[in-house]
Design a protein around this motif. Structure first.
Motif, short mmCIF file in Angstrom:
data_model
loop_
_atom_site.label_atom_id
_atom_site.label_comp_id
_atom_site.label_asym_id
_atom_site.label_seq_id
_atom_site.Cartn_x
_atom_site.Cartn_y
_atom_site.Cartn_z
N LEU A 326 0.84 -1.19 0.00
CA LEU A 326 0.00 0.00 0.00
C LEU A 326 0.88 1.24 0.00
O LEU A 326 1.85 1.33 0.77
CB LEU A 326 -0.91 0.01 1.24
N VAL A 327 0.54 2.18 -0.83
CA VAL A 327 1.32 3.42 -0.91
C VAL A 327 1.31 4.15 0.43
O VAL A 327 2.33 4.70 0.87
CB VAL A 327 0.75 4.32 -2.03
N CYS A 328 0.17 4.14 1.10
CA CYS A 328 0.08 4.86 2.36
C CYS A 328 0.92 4.21 3.46
O CYS A 328 1.18 4.83 4.50
CB CYS A 328 -1.37 4.96 2.80
N ALA A 329 1.39 2.95 3.24
CA ALA A 329 2.18 2.25 4.26
C ALA A 329 3.68 2.33 4.00
O ALA A 329 4.46 1.72 4.75
CB ALA A 329 1.74 0.79 4.34
N TYR A 330 4.11 3.05 2.95
CA TYR A 330 5.53 3.15 2.65
C TYR A 330 6.37 3.68 3.81
O TYR A 330 7.49 3.18 4.05
CB TYR A 330 5.75 4.01 1.40
N PRO A 331 5.94 4.65 4.58
CA PRO A 331 6.75 5.08 5.74
C PRO A 331 7.00 3.94 6.74
O PRO A 331 8.08 3.85 7.33
CB PRO A 331 5.92 6.20 6.35
N TYR A 332 6.00 3.08 6.93
CA TYR A 332 6.18 1.96 7.86
C TYR A 332 7.14 0.92 7.27
O TYR A 332 7.95 0.32 8.00
CB TYR A 332 4.83 1.33 8.17
#
Length: 354
Positions: A326-332
């Motif tokens: 998921l793009v929104c999970a890249y920081p994790y």
């Protein structure tokens, strides 16, 4: 006079016909046209009350000292009304008309909050209802002006239709061909066209809507699935036609709405039509799973009701249908990789350096 499928009442009941028989007749989906007079019996008045139309007391007549029609021979009758106060529903009235509609008879009232009854022909603002054999001790309040219904149309929830006209004479050949003076001008009447249109509506010869061929599918697919997945793109279609005089033609309106419901509507959007009778809508299935239903509840003045329901299940994503990254999970993802890189760097430095 009684015809199979329709019932026209004139004065009273006879034979084995009673009020409950007529109500059962209506409940079974048949239609009733009632023409009453000032001397209508209590049976007729009670039947009209069952339809939601309250006729004034026996012996009363509608008077108007301003909007009356004088006969061609100069005879003045203040109970002979000339009115054009029709409801804006041409499918019922067949109007508008340039000539006036002549009326002589009894007044009726319809509750303002009535959902099924429509005042088709109302009295002028200067009209009132009164028994000429009795003294008028005070001005009439309830049976006066626009509150008086001269002709009332009722459509039951099962689409059976009832019409209560406060005048029998308005259906006669005398009123069809009568020449009168209204406001100093000689004119004929629109009674023939009006009563024919009214009778056609009452006996479901016009204003009948038929919905058919309900279908739905995912965009890009032709087959109708057994269910949907959340966030699917869906197209819904239904055909609606109007039947008049036995012929079917496409019905075109912009106020037909579709609801996608699970307890409460998640989607309520007007359908678009192509002018050929096909109504459609494209939408995204809500991100909520459960048993939904398509629901159309359409009621337009003068037309038969349409109520359609169709259930369809909506399921969540399967475990193998979720996106892998998921793009929104890249920081994790970055924090996990940096933590592992830091652990190996620290271990290497600790093991191989003093």
């Amino acid at each position: 006079m009684i015809k199979y499928g329709e019932l026209a009442l004139h004065t009273g009941f006879g034979g084995s016909i009673d009020q409950q028989t007529i109500l059962d007749f209506v409940d079974s989906g048949h239609n009733v046209l009632m023409g009453v007079s000032s001397e209508a019996s209590e049976a007729i008045r009670n039947l009209a009350a069952e339809f939601g139309v309250d006729l004034d007391d026996k012996g009363t007549k509608v008077f108007d000292h301003f909007n009356y029609a004088a006969k061609a021979d100069g005879t003045v009758d203040h109970t002979l009304l000339a009115t054009r106060d029709l409801v804006d529903a041409p499918v019922i009235t067949g109007g508008p008309y340039k000539k006036p509609i002549l009326f002589r008879g009894a007044a009726a009232t319809v509750p303002a909050d009535s959902e099924l009854a429509t005042v088709v022909l109302s009295a002028p603002a200067t009209a009132y209802s009164h028994d000429p054999k009795k003294a008028m001790l005070e001005p009439p309040s309830l049976m006066a002006g626009g509150a008086i219904s001269l002709v009332t149309a009722v459509q039951a929830r099962n689409n059976a239709r009832m019409v209560v006209a406060g005048s029998v004479e308005m259906f006669t050949n005398e009123f069809f061909s009568m020449k009168v003076n209204v406001g100093g001008e000689s004119t004929g009447s629109a009674n023939r066209k009006f009563t024919v249109a009214l009778a056609r509506w009452a006996f479901q010869d016009r204003g009948v809507l038929v919905a058919s061929h309900l279908r739905h599918h995912k965009l890009g697919e032709a087959a109708q699935p057994a269910g949907y997945r959340v966030n699917d793109e869906v197209e819904f279609l239904v055909d609606i036609h109007e039947v008049e005089a036995g012929a079917s033609k496409p019905y075109a309106a912009d106020d037909v709405q579709l609801e996608f419901i699970m307890l409460n509507p998640y989607i309520r959007v007007p359908l678009t039509h192509d002018g050929q009778g096909t109504y459609s809508l494209r939408f995204k299935v809500p991100d909520v799973y459960g048993v939904f239903k398509y629901y159309i509840d359409y009621s337009h003045r003068g037309y038969s009701y349409i109520k359609l329901t169709h259930q369809v299940p909506v399921r969540p994503f399967k475990h193998n249908e979720y996106e892998r990254f998921l793009v929104c999970a890249y920081p994790y993802y970055a924090s996990a990789v940096s933590m592992m890189g830091g652990f190996f760097a620290l271990g290497f430095f600790f093991l191989y350096h003093k």
